[in-house]
Write a protein that holds these residues in place. Structure first.
Motif, PDB file in Angstrom:
ATOM      1  N   LEU B 208       0.840  -1.203   0.000  1.00 26.63           N
ATOM      2  CA  LEU B 208       0.000   0.000   0.000  1.00 26.63           C
ATOM      3  C   LEU B 208       0.876   1.254   0.000  1.00 26.63           C
ATOM      4  O   LEU B 208       0.588   2.227  -0.702  1.00 26.63           O
ATOM      5  CB  LEU B 208      -0.932  -0.011   1.217  1.00 26.63           C
ATOM      6  N   GLU B 209       1.944   1.214   0.788  1.00 24.82           N
ATOM      7  CA  GLU B 209       2.914   2.316   0.757  1.00 24.82           C
ATOM      8  C   GLU B 209       3.392   2.553  -0.673  1.00 24.82           C
ATOM      9  O   GLU B 209       3.469   3.687  -1.140  1.00 24.82           O
ATOM     10  CB  GLU B 209       4.092   1.934   1.662  1.00 24.82           C
ATOM     11  N   TYR B 212       0.820   4.335  -2.743  1.00 23.81           N
ATOM     12  CA  TYR B 212       0.844   5.780  -2.495  1.00 23.81           C
ATOM     13  C   TYR B 212       2.011   6.436  -3.216  1.00 23.81           C
ATOM     14  O   TYR B 212       1.878   7.523  -3.781  1.00 23.81           O
ATOM     15  CB  TYR B 212       0.928   6.072  -0.992  1.00 23.81           C
ATOM     16  N   ASN B 213       3.164   5.773  -3.190  1.00 25.84           N
ATOM     17  CA  ASN B 213       4.306   6.332  -3.917  1.00 25.84           C
ATOM     18  C   ASN B 213       3.998   6.459  -5.399  1.00 25.84           C
ATOM     19  O   ASN B 213       4.277   7.474  -6.027  1.00 25.84           O
ATOM     20  CB  ASN B 213       5.550   5.449  -3.738  1.00 25.84           C
ATOM     21  N   GLN B 215       1.062   6.497  -6.956  1.00 27.52           N
ATOM     22  CA  GLN B 215       0.024   7.499  -7.201  1.00 27.52           C
ATOM     23  C   GLN B 215       0.610   8.909  -7.102  1.00 27.52           C
ATOM     24  O   GLN B 215       0.366   9.769  -7.962  1.00 27.52           O
ATOM     25  CB  GLN B 215      -1.093   7.331  -6.173  1.00 27.52           C
ATOM     26  N   GLY B 216       1.413   9.136  -6.063  1.00 26.54           N
ATOM     27  CA  GLY B 216       1.970  10.471  -5.855  1.00 26.54           C
ATOM     28  C   GLY B 216       2.922  10.857  -6.974  1.00 26.54           C
ATOM     29  O   GLY B 216       2.990  12.020  -7.370  1.00 26.54           O
ATOM     30  N   LYS B 217       3.663   9.859  -7.512  1.00 21.91           N
ATOM     31  CA  LYS B 217       4.563  10.164  -8.621  1.00 21.91           C
ATOM     32  C   LYS B 217       3.770  10.577  -9.865  1.00 21.91           C
ATOM     33  O   LYS B 217       4.164  11.487 -10.593  1.00 21.91           O
ATOM     34  CB  LYS B 217       5.439   8.956  -8.926  1.00 21.91           C
ATOM     35  N   GLU B 219       0.826  11.992  -9.823  1.00 24.36           N
ATOM     36  CA  GLU B 219       0.295  13.321  -9.543  1.00 24.36           C
ATOM     37  C   GLU B 219       1.373  14.389  -9.670  1.00 24.36           C
ATOM     38  O   GLU B 219       1.106  15.503 -10.105  1.00 24.36           O
ATOM     39  CB  GLU B 219      -0.321  13.359  -8.140  1.00 24.36           C
TER      40      GLU B 219
END
Lengths: 338, 338, 338, 338, 338
Positions: B208-209, B212-213, B215-217, B219
């Motif tokens: 899951l971490e 998030y990484n 997805q954030g990249k 974005e």
């Protein structure tokens, strides 16, 4: 992968002969129009050509450098496969050790053989051609057809998994993915049976995670061509430059002749034909060098030698299992290792 | 993503036609002023133009190379999404195994389906246009409008989470973020219920971490344009160079004609018009090639094929759940895969 | 961060007007000396200038590329802060769940609010000017002064930590460092109290380790200027080239006029003035583009929009805590997002 | 590390004065041979010089870019040391907490002080000169000798480890390596004593692993010069180019004078001397800029400010231990931070 | 690895002498045909040569930069080996500590000595020549033969593993791989015996995983030549350029002489011979510099000093074991460290 320091001129000509003939004919026609039909107006000044030439060099340089990166990334991924295959085998052999030696060995063999099956399944998936695959002239393609590495079938997997697993895999969309998943299910089962503790399950699952990463990276390169707008315009600009070259040389050589050489030497202007062919060959070759490294898994002269690497890993892993009759390493064919 | 080796000339003209007409008209006007109105003073020397041309080539080269990196990073991130999606499914299926087969399957399905919902939510968020989005001429935009991939709505998520979760998500600022958080809450609950041990919770939380990484990249690339000072001046300098070209060629061709060609051939200077158009087209095309790779998630011809990748992952994951009716892979439209 | 595709010409002139006036005056003076005072000896040949021009282009290219890397690394680090902030919140909310709902919520709020305090403390530390900070002309600086993002004070932290912690922080050399340490102490305490197990403590501590890495990376870029020998000589060489340009053009244009244009047109040589200004502007602009990306945390037009990112994270995290009155996202001022 | 935006011209002259005098004298001699002794044959055409100049620019560009990378990698490593030092302190303080407060504080102090000893031991080892160290002219070397940062001795370690440990370290080949090992032995002992659990031991050991990585990376850069074949030929080619420049300019300026300037102006050709000096200075400066960034740990003007970083870390860590009398940050000397 | 700042001219001549003689002879022949036999038609214009020269510079630049990356990656990998060797020793010594001191020391020694055996086995495997290995002229090869580092045999391993293990290793395909596997088996055994707990086993196994990664990365570089299409055409294009140079200079110098020098100076054209040799030497040297860094493990002048590194690690590790009679560091031979 080509394994001699110097490329043979036979191989170079195999790639270049059509272009060489074309460039010679083209330069001759341009020259004849100018010299025999006296179409003096077709020459163009060389100065703007220089700027185009330099801009094209940049562009090709960029393409070559990115193509090399794609090759080298492909090679690194397979290097990673080598490394984690060894780690996988080491962990399996070290961790699963009970009093029942025979049963242990059976589990070792199953987990390591299924890994070999995965290697070969992945290799075969990567060797299938794509809609954007490169096509060279027939002379080159015949060479690869002879070596027959581009449409390998996955018969190797046959020997490394049970019949039941094999028939299940054949129904799957992506067999390699399912092989790794089956490893995961087995590892978790060994944990539940107490043959592995939590730490060891964790490490083996990390290996499997790594295999998914490595497989996915291969698929990324395989399924994403070098962006076609970059690759195609590189070819277009190179050819525009190359087709303008004879017109530009007309002028430079003529000026030259007018200024410095004696009469009766006008035929000297013929010298521009080989010179034009040479420049054209240099620029198109630079372009082709990039083209041939873009897709590193195709089974062509400059590609990642996956067959040889799979065999190397197989030998290493079966040697770790103390098997005695190990297969031979793959040998290069015509200096090409596949 | 364009999936043929060579770009069709139809597509190239669709992008270039306005420029081509403009360059021709412009070069003609410049030429006419010079030749018919005899404004001989408007020519400018070519030597300083060469220096500008080379500097501009560098600048464009830099922009193209960074644009390519943005595309390739985008593609790598989605490659990572493919890899960790498989790992997530493998871990869920391997770890959660009790005596209650049916309940297990329900949990597997819930965790994997919510992941598919996340994929699609992320894809849809990334496809929304930004204030700095590229606008091409109408002919090009019409093509993308026809293919209709730029304003997709997230109806896919509907089928993959419960009604209650769905209505909660609609109230959230960033639904994708909350989907991952919900996975985390479920995993920790499974741990407290004893269906997972600490090691397994740890591994699932790491996944899951990673999401998030990833997805954030995505974005990051989506929300940060290629710095406009780099991108915009690249266009400005290219156009300055291109608008000076006909003036520079006047001089070179005139000199040329004066020195080497016979009388009555003055109309030959017309040749400079196509030559000027050609150089202009090469430089503006180099510039546009970069422009079109800057933002890789827009649903344009050269972008990351997120729709196809989401579908591929969906197929793989549902195949792992042994579901039988799998959806079809996405097919390219006019050779463009979205 | 500039958020429109095209820079406004108003903004460009704001940066360039002094240089443009100077270049015009300078070129006029050089021209006058040559033409009116007949100092024919001051012209210099253009060929060696070309070589300098190309070498300078390389040098600027290198600087621009490294400056872009610094900006992009800065943006990546803040992307990482976004990602791990979400992970931190997800872990806190998932892991700390006992029967005492209210107490849980208090702990969640404390750990997440302190994290928001850290974000803002870090942002404010990074926005303070350094001894090597760039100074533009007054017109540009006035714009930033108006937007007032360069000397933000850390009042946001006020609301997010207890009064006691706040007064301790004010005594510390580096408050951000201590905020993370306080999180660590709290996490270890929760572990000792049995509210977290070892695995969970491990994961939360890894997050904190990551925050130290991210903070330290920001500080590295902030505290290390782009090495001044590279940055300064880039400016020096560019200006040497730019100051030589009018002398070089004298010669090229004169030769030009002598050879091809009719009498009475000598005033045509005035054309070289705008041409000289144009080349000078292109080269200095290339140079300035790099200058303005070197230090990405200053609160200038091309910098990392830390204020907006902090707000985005704050919204996301408070949304995860199910708080209802969320703050609004930061809006760009004059198309600049801070 | 130089901490002003613009280099002082004093500093620049300190580096360049010998070269400037030499270039002037050399250009004057070449000019005199040509002009006064009428050795007209010594001029060489400029066109091939251009090609050499561009090739040399590439070569220098490559060297500069790699030198910058070495500096930046060095700075990144020390950034990593900052980050993990904080993590180490945070973990030590958070994890080791028993009922015996005093004993806890003693352990905290011991583990953190030994870390500060390691920092300084590493710094001192890196500051020792190597057989390939750069030697500048005396004026420059005197500046560094005055600042006296190049042969620091490790007296700082004295205060931070026990006498017994200190005397053991003095017998070791590489004291920094043994300091980290001693930390490891202590951590494992604390684990056996039950003051740390397995998870915590694991995290502290990971920190130590990281310290070995960071130390080893510093040693790699320190012990491996920028490959001398790249670095040395860059210097050789630059000097060949620079020594040919006056011969090339003879020709360009002469041609120039012959064609465009009036009689009695022959002395104008003297103008080529400052122009030649200028080009020579630009190229040698480009070369020197790279030279001065190759080895980033030497205690020269452009090197990683390790002394300042060690002090910063020391302040942060002792502040975490709530010590009151903290040392002052290191101040730059003549704008150079060491 | 060459360890002086400046290459000796003896070493440079050792590489270059054949080329220098050849270039001189070649340029003389070309000149003679032109001047004495009056074959005025053999000169070619320099302008297109410039474009080739610049394109070739790019190409060489790309090759040099990639070769440097291969060297630097090789050095980084060995840096990693240094770091993880220390970590391995630290962990072994810290973790394995029971009441039986003597037995502990025996285990420490066994695990650390086997590691030293692995280092040397790897080094020796990497030093074996490949089918694409570079061959220089005899003068150069004799130097390396004298230093005798290219076919080292693995007698060092003898002292570091038991006789039984040694005789097993000799039967293995890849002894280094089996040494790491044996470490893994021992670690798992120590865990089963309760001398290590799960966390510690996990960390030691991670180290071994890292050793497989490092070994595999070395093997990747060793077994994959720099793609021959890039490397070979770089040489071919350089030589084409270099062979055309004298023809191009004929023209430039002649024009030169005709325009500016007085009669009776025709022999001045001889000056072009040293100038031609100089340009040829610069371009071929640039090319050779890349060639010599491509393969970094061969035991040549610019390669990774593996012998010295192995020795350094051995000293460090045996010092950690508190052994007293440590071997001496390897000394450079003729300024070359192997």
């Amino acid at each position: 992968m080509y394994v001699k320091r110097n490329l043979g001129w036979g191989l170079i000509l195999r790639y270049a002969w059509i272009n060489l003939i074309f460039f010679s004919g083209y330069a001759f026609v341009v020259f004849s129009l100018y010299h025999f039909l006296d179409w003096k107006f077709i020459d163009i000044p060389f100065q703007p050509l220089s700027v185009i030439g330099i801009a094209v060099s940049f562009y090709i340089g960029f393409k070559n450098s990115q193509s090399y990166d794609r090759f080298w990334e492909g090679r690194k991924i397979w290097g990673g496969i080598v490394n984690y295959s060894r780690t996988w085998a080491m962990q399996v052999i070290s961790f699963i050790k009970t009093n029942d030696r025979e049963q242990d060995h059976k589990i070792h063999t199953q987990l390591i053989h299924r890994h070999i099956a995965w290697l070969n399944a992945l290799r075969v998936q990567l060797r299938q051609p794509k809609s954007w695959s490169l096509k060279e002239n027939r002379a080159v393609e015949k060479l690869f057809d002879k070596h027959d590495e581009r449409n390998a079938s996955c018969n190797e997997a046959y020997n490394y998994v049970s019949m039941r697993e094999f028939s299940d895999l054949k129904k799957r969309v992506n067999p390699a993915t399912h092989l790794v998943k089956n490893q995961g299910v087995d590892v978790a089962k060994l944990k539940r049976e107490g043959k592995l503790d939590g730490f060891q399950e964790d490490q083996l699952m990390s290996c499997l995670e790594e295999f998914y990463n490595l497989q996915g990276k291969c698929e990324r390169i395989k399924n994403t061509p070098f962006p076609r707008q970059y690759g195609y315009f590189s070819k277009v600009f190179t050819w525009i430059f190359v087709l303008l070259i004879p017109f530009g040389l007309l002028n430079v050589f003529e000026k030259h002749l007018l200024e410095y050489t004696t009469d009766g030497m006008e035929w000297m202007i013929f010298l521009q034909i080989p010179f034009s062919v040479l420049i054209s060959w240099i620029f198109t070759t630079m372009e082709i060098v990039g083209d041939n490294s873009e897709d590193p898994f195709e089974g062509r002269v400059n590609d990642v030698p996956m067959t040889a690497l799979c065999r190397t890993i197989e030998i290493d892993l079966r040697d770790m299992l103390n098997q005695v009759e190990l297969p031979k390493p793959i040998q290069p064919k015509d200096h090409i290792l596949y």
